[in-house]
Design a protein around this motif. Sequence first.
Motif, PDB file in Angstrom:
ATOM      1  N   LEU A  58      15.677  69.232  90.417  1.00 27.88           N
ATOM      2  CA  LEU A  58      16.152  69.418  90.969  1.00 27.88           C
ATOM      3  C   LEU A  58      17.672  70.126  89.779  1.00 27.88           C
ATOM      4  O   LEU A  58      17.990  71.289  89.493  1.00 27.88           O
ATOM      5  CB  LEU A  58      16.518  68.817  91.387  1.00 27.88           C
ATOM      6  CG  LEU A  58      17.875  69.606  93.187  1.00 27.88           C
ATOM      7  CD1 LEU A  58      17.869  70.982  93.561  1.00 27.88           C
ATOM      8  CD2 LEU A  58      18.816  67.940  93.912  1.00 27.88           C
ATOM      9  N   LEU A  59      17.834  69.189  89.297  1.00 29.85           N
ATOM     10  CA  LEU A  59      18.332  69.360  88.270  1.00 29.85           C
ATOM     11  C   LEU A  59      18.194  70.070  86.728  1.00 29.85           C
ATOM     12  O   LEU A  59      18.784  70.347  86.767  1.00 29.85           O
ATOM     13  CB  LEU A  59      18.799  67.440  87.516  1.00 29.85           C
ATOM     14  CG  LEU A  59      19.180  66.521  88.130  1.00 29.85           C
ATOM     15  CD1 LEU A  59      18.625  64.927  87.557  1.00 29.85           C
ATOM     16  CD2 LEU A  59      20.412  66.788  88.866  1.00 29.85           C
ATOM     17  N   VAL A  66      21.416  74.175  86.064  1.00 29.60           N
ATOM     18  CA  VAL A  66      20.889  73.319  84.629  1.00 29.60           C
ATOM     19  C   VAL A  66      21.581  74.977  84.031  1.00 29.60           C
ATOM     20  O   VAL A  66      20.573  76.348  84.442  1.00 29.60           O
ATOM     21  CB  VAL A  66      20.514  73.120  84.080  1.00 29.60           C
ATOM     22  CG1 VAL A  66      21.189  72.800  82.435  1.00 29.60           C
ATOM     23  CG2 VAL A  66      20.602  71.512  84.140  1.00 29.60           C
ATOM     24  N   ASN A  67      22.158  75.653  83.547  1.00 33.41           N
ATOM     25  CA  ASN A  67      22.888  77.002  82.880  1.00 33.41           C
ATOM     26  C   ASN A  67      22.116  77.391  81.839  1.00 33.41           C
ATOM     27  O   ASN A  67      22.376  76.132  80.451  1.00 33.41           O
ATOM     28  CB  ASN A  67      24.565  77.184  82.676  1.00 33.41           C
ATOM     29  CG  ASN A  67      24.884  78.692  82.331  1.00 33.41           C
ATOM     30  OD1 ASN A  67      24.079  78.892  81.356  1.00 33.41           O
ATOM     31  ND2 ASN A  67      24.725  78.991  83.107  1.00 33.41           N
ATOM     32  N   LYS A  68      20.883  77.711  81.507  1.00 29.13           N
ATOM     33  CA  LYS A  68      20.606  78.007  80.463  1.00 29.13           C
ATOM     34  C   LYS A  68      21.341  78.265  79.456  1.00 29.13           C
ATOM     35  O   LYS A  68      20.848  78.335  77.895  1.00 29.13           O
ATOM     36  CB  LYS A  68      19.263  79.325  80.746  1.00 29.13           C
ATOM     37  CG  LYS A  68      18.495  78.530  81.887  1.00 29.13           C
ATOM     38  CD  LYS A  68      17.870  79.242  81.652  1.00 29.13           C
ATOM     39  CE  LYS A  68      16.423  79.712  82.301  1.00 29.13           C
ATOM     40  NZ  LYS A  68      16.797  79.286  83.710  1.00 29.13           N
ATOM     41  N   ASN A  69      22.587  78.804  78.737  1.00 27.34           N
ATOM     42  CA  ASN A  69      23.526  79.595  78.260  1.00 27.34           C
ATOM     43  C   ASN A  69      24.378  78.205  77.839  1.00 27.34           C
ATOM     44  O   ASN A  69      24.264  77.739  77.000  1.00 27.34           O
ATOM     45  CB  ASN A  69      24.235  80.929  78.577  1.00 27.34           C
ATOM     46  CG  ASN A  69      23.212  81.832  78.681  1.00 27.34           C
ATOM     47  OD1 ASN A  69      22.231  81.916  77.816  1.00 27.34           O
ATOM     48  ND2 ASN A  69      23.522  82.430  79.931  1.00 27.34           N
ATOM     49  N   PHE A  81      26.345  74.077  90.093  1.00 30.92           N
ATOM     50  CA  PHE A  81      25.488  74.541  92.539  1.00 30.92           C
ATOM     51  C   PHE A  81      25.880  73.452  92.303  1.00 30.92           C
ATOM     52  O   PHE A  81      26.336  72.956  93.571  1.00 30.92           O
ATOM     53  CB  PHE A  81      24.754  75.447  92.048  1.00 30.92           C
ATOM     54  CG  PHE A  81      24.781  75.830  93.462  1.00 30.92           C
ATOM     55  CD1 PHE A  81      25.292  77.058  93.896  1.00 30.92           C
ATOM     56  CD2 PHE A  81      22.677  75.751  94.113  1.00 30.92           C
ATOM     57  CE1 PHE A  81      25.285  77.895  94.721  1.00 30.92           C
ATOM     58  CE2 PHE A  81      22.851  76.578  95.059  1.00 30.92           C
ATOM     59  CZ  PHE A  81      24.374  77.391  95.608  1.00 30.92           C
ATOM     60  N   ILE A  82      25.130  72.584  92.123  1.00 30.46           N
ATOM     61  CA  ILE A  82      24.934  71.330  92.375  1.00 30.46           C
ATOM     62  C   ILE A  82      26.261  69.881  92.264  1.00 30.46           C
ATOM     63  O   ILE A  82      25.967  68.395  92.575  1.00 30.46           O
ATOM     64  CB  ILE A  82      23.266  70.393  93.101  1.00 30.46           C
ATOM     65  CG1 ILE A  82      22.670  70.547  91.625  1.00 30.46           C
ATOM     66  CG2 ILE A  82      22.583  71.127  93.483  1.00 30.46           C
ATOM     67  CD1 ILE A  82      21.537  69.599  91.722  1.00 30.46           C
ATOM     68  N   ILE A 116      15.911  64.906  77.561  1.00 29.33           N
ATOM     69  CA  ILE A 116      15.420  63.754  77.656  1.00 29.33           C
ATOM     70  C   ILE A 116      15.132  63.970  79.654  1.00 29.33           C
ATOM     71  O   ILE A 116      14.197  63.611  79.959  1.00 29.33           O
ATOM     72  CB  ILE A 116      16.010  61.825  78.268  1.00 29.33           C
ATOM     73  CG1 ILE A 116      16.954  62.019  76.889  1.00 29.33           C
ATOM     74  CG2 ILE A 116      16.130  61.455  79.014  1.00 29.33           C
ATOM     75  CD1 ILE A 116      18.130  61.395  76.896  1.00 29.33           C
ATOM     76  N   LEU A 117      15.391  64.914  80.198  1.00 31.93           N
ATOM     77  CA  LEU A 117      15.221  64.720  81.895  1.00 31.93           C
ATOM     78  C   LEU A 117      14.013  65.477  81.233  1.00 31.93           C
ATOM     79  O   LEU A 117      13.390  65.670  82.451  1.00 31.93           O
ATOM     80  CB  LEU A 117      16.138  66.086  82.517  1.00 31.93           C
ATOM     81  CG  LEU A 117      17.460  65.428  82.874  1.00 31.93           C
ATOM     82  CD1 LEU A 117      18.721  66.042  82.870  1.00 31.93           C
ATOM     83  CD2 LEU A 117      17.361  63.934  83.897  1.00 31.93           C
TER      84      LEU A 117
END
Length: 238
Positions: free
Chosen positions: A164-165, A169-172, A178-179, A225-226
Motif C-alpha cells: 500500500l505504501l 509513492v509518487n514515482k517522480n 493520497f494516503i 528500505i520499503l
Amino acid sequence: MTRETILNHKYREILGGCDLLKSLDKETSNAFLGLFKEEKWPKNTCILNPEKLSLKFHIILSGRLKMYQVDPLSGKELTLFLLSKCDFFDIFCLLDSRTHTIYYECLDEVTVLSAPMESLRNWLNKNPDKYKNFLPYAGKQLRLLENSLYEMTFNDIATRLLKLLIKNVNKNSRDLEFIHDLPDKEIAHLLGSTRAVVNRHLQRLKHNGSLKLSRNKMEVQDLGILVHMLNCQKMDSF
C-alpha cells in the motif's frame, strides 16, 4: 457565452481523464454534463442510506471519498475503494437499477457532479452506444476488488502495508500521496486489519528509518528500505 456553457467547459477541463467523457465530442459532452448539478459535501459527510444511492449518480470533481462495508455484528469496517477526482458512483445501481448495502464517507471536503439516476438512464437509452464509456472503469474496479481479495487471502498485514505504501509513492517526487494524512484506523480499514495491528507495523517502519510519522501524517524517508522489506517478504513466502 451562457453560464451553462462556461460551467461545462470548466467540468471538461477538470474531468479530462474521466472515462465517461474521453470519447464524447463537445456537443454530446455538453448534453451529458447538462444532466448534472454541482454539490459540495463537507468533510466527514456520510452517505448511509442505500436507497439514496439508487436515486443519484455522482462524479467526483475534487476530494477523497471512501466506499466501505461494515459487519453489522462485529462493527468491523472494510474500505473497498478510495475514490477521488474522475471516479464515479454508484455504477452498480445505474446498470441494474437495484439497491445494495454500501456506505460512503468524505475524507475531505468533496465536490461532486450529481445527476438523477433516472435522467441518466433515459439519456443512455437514447444514446446506447455510450454505455461502453462505463466499461473501462467498471473493469478497473473489478480488477481492484480481485486484487484486494487476493491480498487478504494470501498475504499478511505487513506485506499488505508495504504494498500500500509503495503503491502510493509518487514515482517522480518520491513523496507519499493520497494516503499520507490518513489516521491509523483508516489505513487499517484499507488493509482489513485493526488500528492496533497497523500501528505496530508502522512503528516498526519508523524505527528502521523508512517512515517518518507525525500526527495524521506519514512521509517516506527511505523507499529503498520499503522495497527491500517487500522483496524479503516475498522470498520468505516461498
